[in-house]
Each structure stands twice: as C-alpha cells, then as structure tokens.
Design an enzyme around this catalytic site. Structure first.
Site, mmCIF file in Angstrom:
data_model
loop_
_atom_site.group_PDB
_atom_site.id
_atom_site.type_symbol
_atom_site.label_atom_id
_atom_site.label_comp_id
_atom_site.label_asym_id
_atom_site.label_seq_id
_atom_site.Cartn_x
_atom_site.Cartn_y
_atom_site.Cartn_z
ATOM 1 C CG HIS A 361 -2.209 0.636 1.330
ATOM 2 N ND1 HIS A 361 -2.729 1.401 -0.140
ATOM 3 C CD2 HIS A 361 -2.972 0.699 1.966
ATOM 4 C CE1 HIS A 361 -3.441 2.022 0.104
ATOM 5 N NE2 HIS A 361 -4.038 1.316 1.638
ATOM 6 C CG ASP A 365 -3.087 5.084 -3.706
ATOM 7 O OD1 ASP A 365 -2.564 5.095 -3.067
ATOM 8 O OD2 ASP A 365 -2.842 6.168 -4.725
#
Length: 390
Positions: A361, A365
C-alpha cells in the site's frame, strides 16, 4: 599422478556460501558425471558431479560443512591410474561335509515286542490340594531390557529436532522482511470458471495433439495477469528504498510459486506479455520439471516483477498471500468449488474460485489494486477480452 581435487563450483553473485551434503563416501567407485555431493544454498541446491570415473580418495569437507566458491571438496583417483577399489570378494563356501552313508552304519537292533500291559501306578489316598483361580499367580514377566536401553512406555510422548536447511531459513527471513517492510493489504474477488472450463473441455485434446502439452488453468491466469499488469503498470513497479524512487518495468516477468520437498521456490516465466497460452504452458511445465528434479539454477529464480501462488492445488478455499520481495504484489489462486450464485436474478450453481491480491500500500492505492483484480477476473471469465484488448 591421476588423483584430482574437485573444487566447489562458482556461485551466482547473490549467493556466497552453501552447506555440503555428501552422496558418496571414501572408497566409493563413481562413474563420470555421477553426483558426489549437493551444496545447498539460500535459493537452490547445486549438484557436484565426478569429473571422471574413479574412486573417492578423501572428503575434504565434513557433511554439513560450509563452503564458498572454489573451496576444495574431495579427491578423486581416476580409474585409469589404479584399479578401482573393488568390493571384497565373497568367501568361497566351505566344502560340504560328506553325508553319512546309511549303509555304513549297522542298523539298530529291533526291540522286542511287549506281550504284557504295563503296571498301573497306585492312586494316592491323600486329598488333592486345590486353589481358587484368584489365588493363581501370573507367570513371571519377561526379562527386563539391559541397562542403558530406554524402554518406551505405553503412550509416551517424544520429540526430536531437525536442523533447518538453508532454503527454509532464507524463506523464513524473506517472508519476515516482507512483513516488516511492506504495508501489505489484501483485496478479494471471485471468478466464475464456467467459460474457461468449457473452453478447456472443448480444446484440450486438439491442444495436446498439436503442442504435446496439457491445457491447464494456470496459463489463463498468467496471461490475464500480464494483461492486467500492462493496464495497471504501478502493480508491476517497485520502490527502490535506497534512492527513494519508483522503478517501472516495461516487461512482465511472472514468478510462479512451486512447492518442493525442500521448500517453496518461485521460478520465473519471462516476457509473458509476448507469450500465448501454449508458450506459457510449456515454460511452466519445463520449470516445474526442473523444480521436481532439483535442477533449478539461480538464474531460473532471479528477477520477477509479479508472483502467482496457487494454493488451490492443495484444496485451499481462501487465503492471504505474502508479497515476494522486492516485488509489490502477489496474486493468490484458490480451489474451484461449486457454489450457488445469482445470475440474471436467478440462483444457479457455478464453479467459483476466490482470488486474493496482496499489494504494497506504500506504492499501490486501493483503486489500482481493485481495478487490477477486476481486470484479471474479466480476462479469465471471458478470454475474448484478451483478443479484443478491452
């Protein structure tokens, strides 16, 4: 002097040392190219063959010892220099003892035939000393085991320790590094396998006849992943922590996780974006055969921009895979089970598979990750999406 010293072969740049496991002992006769030992490194095992036929004169490293590239391993006396150490010939059987000749011994004299009955023994007038059954003592137990030998008791619980091999240690280290470095997040989806199953059922025999390969589901997922990686290039990228840069790769090299008795290995199928289904099936088959025969080289596992792990072959219904560093994402496939699903407002039983995408992450995204996984879903459920580049 035809005694040669065999040294440790050179390792790849990323490997510095390994552990020796001997297949032969001093005095053993070996043929040319016969494996004498294996050197287990962090990534794979390197076999060391005999350079010529001969006899093992000496082992220069103990079993389990650490070696580096160029370290002397063993001495071999070539067969042409001296006769091979032959196994001791079996001793000739002792001469058979002459069988006794029946005619040489005089036959025993025949006993006279009794003409009267033997006397009957007198009956005792004393009462018989009887005991109840409960008073009868059991027989003595068998002799105890000699001192120094442990006698396992019934229901005893034991344990034993086995040293972790280098590959297992490296796997543990890399998985923990991934957990400590990446901000891992997993997103899920499910795939209706009806169309791909039908396509496989229709075309598997002609495919086998033309390519001499079985048509499986793995090629569909690998090709779909390459298609999705080109659509979402950030999933194919990686963070360079030393320079704080994002490295985008314009090629697609997919690592396919393979379970072996020594541990999990991830050989790489390279330039998947330029392959068709037959090319992918052939590459996976060849790498799988190498893995099963323990013949994978370091070069077969170096690199890789994305990984696919198929826990479905073991019956896994659901799982969250761990990223294979330094990559940024991994796709987890699972088993196919018939489940009721809503199709056009009606309940139908379809062959369904859960898929999971674990991603870093820090770089990827949620929008890119979910879009990427939906792209794989669309390409597997309807392979015509690949042909039409939709």
């Amino acid at each position: 002097d035809d005694v040669v010293t065999v040294n440790t072969p050179a390792f790849a740049e990323s490997v510095t040392e390994g552990d020796v496991r001997w297949e032969k002992a001093v005095g053993d006769t070996v043929a040319e190219d016969e494996v004498v030992c294996e050197i287990e490194t962090d990534k794979t095992s390197v076999q060391v063959p005999a350079p010529a036929a001969g006899v093992i004169e000496a082992l220069l490293v103990p079993d389990g010892g650490k070696v580096e590239g160029g370290t002397p391993l063993f001495k071999l006396r070539k067969t042409g220099a001296a006769p091979a150490k032959a196994k001791p010939a079996a001793a000739p059987p002792p001469p058979a003892a002459p069988e006794p000749v029946a005619a040489a011994a005089p036959p025993p004299a025949a006993a006279p035939i009794p003409t009267t009955m033997p006397p009957v023994p007198p009956v005792s007038t004393q009462p018989i000393d009887s005991k109840p059954v409960s008073a009868v003592k059991p027989a003595a137990a068998p002799a105890a085991a000699p001192p120094g030998e442990a006698v396992p008791s019934k229901g005893a619980r034991s344990e034993h320790r086995v040293k972790m091999n280098r590959m297992r240690q490296r796997i543990a280290q890399r998985l923990k590094e991934a957990q400590n470095t990446c901000a891992m997040l997993t997103t899920f989806n499910e795939i209706d396998m009806s169309n791909i199953r039908e396509m496989r059922a229709i075309h598997k025999d002609p495919f086998l006849k033309k390519h001499n390969l079985k048509l499986g589901f793995m090629s569909a997922f690998v090709k779909a992943a390459a298609f999705a990686l080109q659509d979402q290039p950030v999933v194919n990228a990686v963070i360079d922590d030393t320079t704080k840069e994002i490295v985008y790769r314009d090629y697609v090299d997919i690592s396919v996780a393979v379970a072996t008795p020594r541990g999990l290995v991830v050989p790489v199928v390279r330039n998947v974006e330029n392959m068709n289904f037959a090319d992918i099936e052939r590459a996976i088959y060849e790498l799988g055969e190498k893995a099963r025969k323990n013949e994978l080289a370091i070069e077969d596992m170096d690199g890789g921009t994305f990984t696919i792990s198929n826990g479905g072959v073991f019956g896994s219904l659901f799982g969250t895979p761990i990223i294979n560093p330094p990559q940024s994402a991994i796709l987890g496939m699972h088993a196919i089970f018939d489940r009721p699903v809503a199709v056009g407002g009606k309940i139908e039983v379809r062959p369904m598979m859960y898929v999971a995408l674990t991603y870093d992450h820090r770089l990827i995204d949620g929008r890119e990750a979910v879009t990427f996984l939906r792209k794989i879903k669309a390409a597997v459920e309807d392979p015509r999406v690949l042909l039409l580049d939709l």
